[in-house]
Design a protein around this motif. Structure first.
Motif, PDB file in Angstrom:
ATOM      1  N   SER A   1       0.813  -1.214   0.000  1.00 20.75           N
ATOM      2  CA  SER A   1       0.000   0.000   0.000  1.00 20.75           C
ATOM      3  C   SER A   1       0.849   1.268   0.000  1.00 20.75           C
ATOM      4  CB  SER A   1      -0.907   0.025   1.239  1.00 20.75           C
ATOM      5  OG  SER A   1      -1.842  -1.015   1.201  1.00 20.75           O
ATOM      6  N   VAL A   2       0.230   2.360  -0.430  1.00 21.06           N
ATOM      7  CA  VAL A   2       0.809   3.681  -0.240  1.00 21.06           C
ATOM      8  C   VAL A   2       0.653   4.027   1.242  1.00 21.06           C
ATOM      9  CG1 VAL A   2       0.687   6.120  -0.842  1.00 21.06           C
ATOM     10  CG2 VAL A   2       0.217   4.373  -2.586  1.00 21.06           C
TER      11      VAL A   2
ATOM     12  N   VAL B   1      -4.108   1.766   0.441  1.00 19.10           N
ATOM     13  CA  VAL B   1      -3.667   2.995   1.092  1.00 19.10           C
ATOM     14  C   VAL B   1      -3.723   2.785   2.605  1.00 19.10           C
ATOM     15  CG1 VAL B   1      -4.121   5.458   1.467  1.00 19.10           C
ATOM     16  CG2 VAL B   1      -4.506   4.440  -0.787  1.00 19.10           C
TER      17      VAL B   1
ATOM     18  N   ALA C   1      -2.151   7.698  -4.177  1.00 15.58           N
ATOM     19  CA  ALA C   1      -3.027   7.391  -3.051  1.00 15.58           C
ATOM     20  C   ALA C   1      -4.450   7.875  -3.313  1.00 15.58           C
ATOM     21  CB  ALA C   1      -2.482   8.017  -1.777  1.00 15.58           C
TER      22      ALA C   1
ATOM     23  N   ARG D   1      -6.206   5.669  -5.855  1.00 14.83           N
ATOM     24  CA  ARG D   1      -6.603   4.397  -5.253  1.00 14.83           C
ATOM     25  C   ARG D   1      -7.841   4.562  -4.364  1.00 14.83           C
ATOM     26  NH1 ARG D   1      -1.326   0.820  -3.625  1.00 14.83           N
ATOM     27  NH2 ARG D   1      -0.013   1.302  -5.414  1.00 14.83           N
TER      28      ARG D   1
END
Length: 391
Positions: free
Chosen positions: A27-28, A346, A379, A382
């Motif tokens: 994830s970010v 995220v 981000a 997403r």
């Protein structure tokens, strides 16, 4: 459990949990507040040079005199606070070590500490470890401006016969509020009237936006002699892993902190201290550029979150923006924060972990914007895609 009873409520920090989830899911990571770019080149080169030239043994316990003098100079130059570098500035292993040592040095068992919530998580743990009792005052969004602030009546109601200290963090993590001179005067008046100590965490002092000034509480009438302050290089120069901070204040209070800390961490890295001293004196253009860049990143992420459907709070400083999940149809920030890495890719931090009264923050997420623009855009894309799927 072998852990002492009063610390058993503290487990793995939410930052470690969310970073682990971000890593596991690719994830970010907008959860933990660290930049993804380095500080000024001159700072990094000076540290490397100092190490190669043999500055690798214990520095003086109070810190390298070069850094203590540099700290004294910048506090005088920016705020008019005159500090004796030999007795009123003390170098620690990051601001967090300064916070820990100060709580252990200045809080007796049963003493009460007034603290503004949401609060940086080490405050609660260190007050507990010292045997103190927290008295939270909640920051809430102003209906007209959207910035988080406090009710002066609630502040006064939090003070009782066992109150020893008021802990102030401005610029404030996680809300992004920068306390105004009027708000600080409300705090100062309470301290003066009740003869309280003040502890100020000012690590984001140079990361204020839209021309807002940072006003140290110690500059207000009657506060210099009762205020202990901490700041650090981590946020000033975007080197959060260097863990070098400084405690500042009147000699009797700094001596108390020093007495405790000498048995905790003793001293911070000397090679880094020398490099930081040079940067404090010579890299103010870099600091100004960093502040301007972060203001743009704040705007970039806030706009993206708002377009996704979050109700975004006003961030006046720091690395963070708070976002209300209720317009998206959710009520539990913890549930959403744990689901987002797997469902959206995220990571954010549920704000309720920063509250004693968790209900106050259960609908909020904290997002960090101290990342490259492309990372922030990724981000937002997403999150937008996730919300569309979920809707």
């Amino acid at each position: 459990m072998h852990l002492i009873e009063r610390m058993r409520v503290y487990g793995e920090t939410i930052f470690a949990e969310m970073t682990r989830l971000a890593t596991e899911t690719g994830s970010v990571n907008l959860g933990q507040g660290f930049p993804d770019t380095d500080g000024p080149r001159s700072l990094l080169e000076a540290a490397s040079r100092n190490i190669l030239e043999g500055v690798n043994q214990y520095p003086p316990g109070p810190g390298r005199p070069e850094l203590r003098r540099a700290v004294s100079r910048y506090r005088s130059r920016h705020y008019g606070i005159e500090l004796d570098p030999d007795s009123e500035v003390y170098i620690t292993v990051g601001a967090t070590a300064g916070i820990a040592a100060a709580m252990l040095a200045l809080i007796e068992h049963g003493d009460e500490v007034v603290v503004f919530e949401p609060m940086y998580d080490s405050y609660a743990a260190m007050i507990t470890l010292a045997g103190g009792v927290r008295r939270p005052v909640t920051l809430r969004p102003d209906p007209e401006t959207g910035r988080f602030t406090f009710d002066p009546a609630e502040l006064r109601a939090a003070v009782g016969p066992r109150t020893r200290m008021v802990l102030v963090n401005s610029p404030h993590n996680p809300t992004g509020t920068v306390f105004t001179a009027a708000e600080l005067e409300e705090i100062a008046a309470v301290c003066r009237e009740h003869d309280l100590l003040a502890f100020t965490d000012e690590v984001y002092e140079f990361l204020t936006f839209d021309g807002r000034p940072h006003v140290p509480l110690a500059t207000l009438p009657g506060m210099r002699e009762r205020t202990v302050s901490v700041s650090s290089v981590g946020k000033m120069f975007a080197v959060t892993g260097w863990k070098t901070g400084w405690v500042m204040g009147p000699e009797p209070l700094v001596t108390a902190v020093r007495t405790v800390n000498q048995f905790l961490t003793f001293s911070a890295n000397g090679a880094l201290q020398l490099a930081i001293a040079d940067a404090i004196d010579g890299e103010w253009e870099w600091i100004a550029a960093q502040r301007a860049a972060l203001q743009g990143k704040r705007d970039r992420l806030a706009a993206g979150l708002a377009e996704t459907g979050f109700d975004v709070g006003v961030s006046e400083g720091t690395y963070f923006v708070m976002a209300d999940i209720r317009p998206l149809g959710y009520t539990s920030g913890v549930d959403i924060a744990r689901a987002l890495p797997r469902e959206a890719g995220v990571a954010a931090v549920p704000a309720q972990v920063f509250y004693d009264r968790e209900k106050e923050g259960e609908h909020l997420l904290r997002f960090a914007f101290c990342k490259k623009d492309g990372v922030l855009d990724d981000a937002v894309a997403r999150l937008t895609a996730w919300h569309r799927r979920d809707s």
